[in-house]
Design an enzyme around this catalytic site. Structure first.
Site, PDB file in Angstrom:
ATOM      1  N   PRO A 181       0.784  -1.232   0.000  1.00  0.00           N
ATOM      2  CG  PRO A 181       0.034  -0.964   2.181  1.00  0.00           C
ATOM      3  CD  PRO A 181       0.707  -1.951   1.277  1.00  0.00           C
TER       4      PRO A 181
ATOM      5  CG  ASP B 197       0.833   0.048 -11.882  1.00  0.00           C
ATOM      6  OD1 ASP B 197       1.143   0.034 -13.080  1.00  0.00           O
ATOM      7  OD2 ASP B 197       0.165  -0.859 -11.336  1.00  0.00           O
TER       8      ASP B 197
ATOM      9  CE  LYS C 204      -3.182   0.255 -17.354  1.00  0.00           C
ATOM     10  NZ  LYS C 204      -3.731   0.740 -18.629  1.00  0.00           N
TER      11      LYS C 204
ATOM     12  N   GLY D 219       1.023  -1.377  -7.468  1.00  0.00           N
ATOM     13  CA  GLY D 219       0.623  -1.012  -6.118  1.00  0.00           C
ATOM     14  C   GLY D 219      -0.223  -2.091  -5.474  1.00  0.00           C
TER      15      GLY D 219
ATOM     16  CG  ASP E 207      -1.976  -9.259  -4.124  1.00  0.00           C
ATOM     17  OD1 ASP E 207      -0.934  -9.587  -4.725  1.00  0.00           O
ATOM     18  OD2 ASP E 207      -2.874 -10.066  -3.840  1.00  0.00           O
TER      19      ASP E 207
ATOM     20  CB  THR F 217      -4.559  -6.072  -1.022  1.00  0.00           C
ATOM     21  OG1 THR F 217      -5.396  -5.290  -1.864  1.00  0.00           O
ATOM     22  CG2 THR F 217      -5.358  -6.582   0.169  1.00  0.00           C
TER      23      THR F 217
ATOM     24  CG  MET G 246      -9.423   2.136  -8.513  1.00  0.00           C
ATOM     25  SD  MET G 246      -9.038   1.155  -9.982  1.00  0.00           S
ATOM     26  CE  MET G 246      -9.523  -0.493  -9.435  1.00  0.00           C
TER      27      MET G 246
END
Length: 270
Positions: free
Chosen positions: A29, A52, A74, A105, A107, A135, A187
């Site tokens: 994280p 990322d 992204k 980022g 897992d 995660t 998200m």
């Protein structure tokens, strides 16, 4: 008697490189201390790291200083590197004989489009390994002093994404709207009003606790404790734009402040 031996005049640049190694690595994280030992070894031995946007600067600092870093960030509903371009980069550097780390980022097996990148390597006859990471959901519940499952409260937990390649990601909101359900929504900030609307439409109590953990495990972590009826308003008021995870059905434990790192104080907002 004179023996003559043939010596190749080819330079290393003329040799056909052996296929490189590709490791898909979960960066966790954000806190570099949450990297696994296997992830750390992969990063320190890498020659190319394709990472990322959500990978923290603390994690990037532990990478082999001689490695080439390639940012393929992204962003939901924003500028992004095309997935096809990311696939091509991984294949290109692996074919060149590099030790490649594809750094994701959290897992790398969760909402990270891992299968598409593995398929690209398979199509190019290249091998790969996976190094899982912690995660964001695990880091977020640790910060609020809760667990993802609890006997007598919830025997299961859902991992959801708030949007996909087509925009808002529709889910089985009717099932999620049952009392006592716990869900970790990735998200979900920009689609919070849609998520709220679906859940209220299917009968979920407006007073259901919701906790948003922004920048989980990082120095500027922020915890926003709210309820479903206020979710979009409080997100717009308090979120600063960092990576955030929404925990539906969970509120911070009353004693969670005692769990905070005194060197990196967290903010709890209600």
């Amino acid at each position: 008697m004179v023996l003559h031996t043939h010596r190749s005049t080819a330079t290393p640049n003329h040799r056909i490189p052996a296929p490189g190694q590709v490791a898909f690595v979960g960066a966790g994280p954000g806190d570099a201390e949450l990297l696994t030992l296997k992830a750390l070894r992969a990063l320190q031995g890498a020659e190319v790291v394709i990472h990322d946007r959500l990978v923290s600067s603390d994690v990037l600092e532990v990478i082999n200083p001689a490695a080439r870093l390639i940012d393929v960030g992204k962003q939901g509903f924003g500028l992004s590197t095309a997935q096809a371009d990311i696939n091509s980069l991984i294949v290109k550097h692996a074919h060149a004989g590099d030790r490649v780390v594809r750094l994701k980022g959290g897992d790398c097996t969760l909402f990270a489009r891992l299968d598409e990148e593995i398929d690209a390597l398979g199509g190019a006859d290249l091998s790969w390994t996976i190094v899982p990471g912690i995660t964001a959901a695990s880091a977020a519940v640790a910060s609020i002093g809760q667990s993802l499952t609890c006997r007598g409260r919830n025997g299961s937990v859902r991992f959801l994404t708030g949007h996909d390649t087509n925009g808002f990601a529709d889910q089985d909101w009717k099932a999620i709207a049952h009392s006592g359900e716990v869900a970790a929504i990735y998200m979900g900030v920009k689609t919070a009003r849609l998520i709220q609307g679906r859940l209220l439409m299917h009968g979920l109590d407006p007073n259901t606790p919701v906790t948003i953990v922004e920048n989980a495990s990082r120095p500027h972590e922020r915890i926003i404790a709210t309820i479903l009826s206020r979710l979009p308003v409080d997100l717009a008021t308090y979120c600063s734009g960092g990576p955030a995870l929404t925990l539906l059905g969970l509120a911070p434990r009353a004693s969670s402040k005692s769990l905070s790192n005194t060197e990196s104080p967290k903010q709890e907002l209600a």
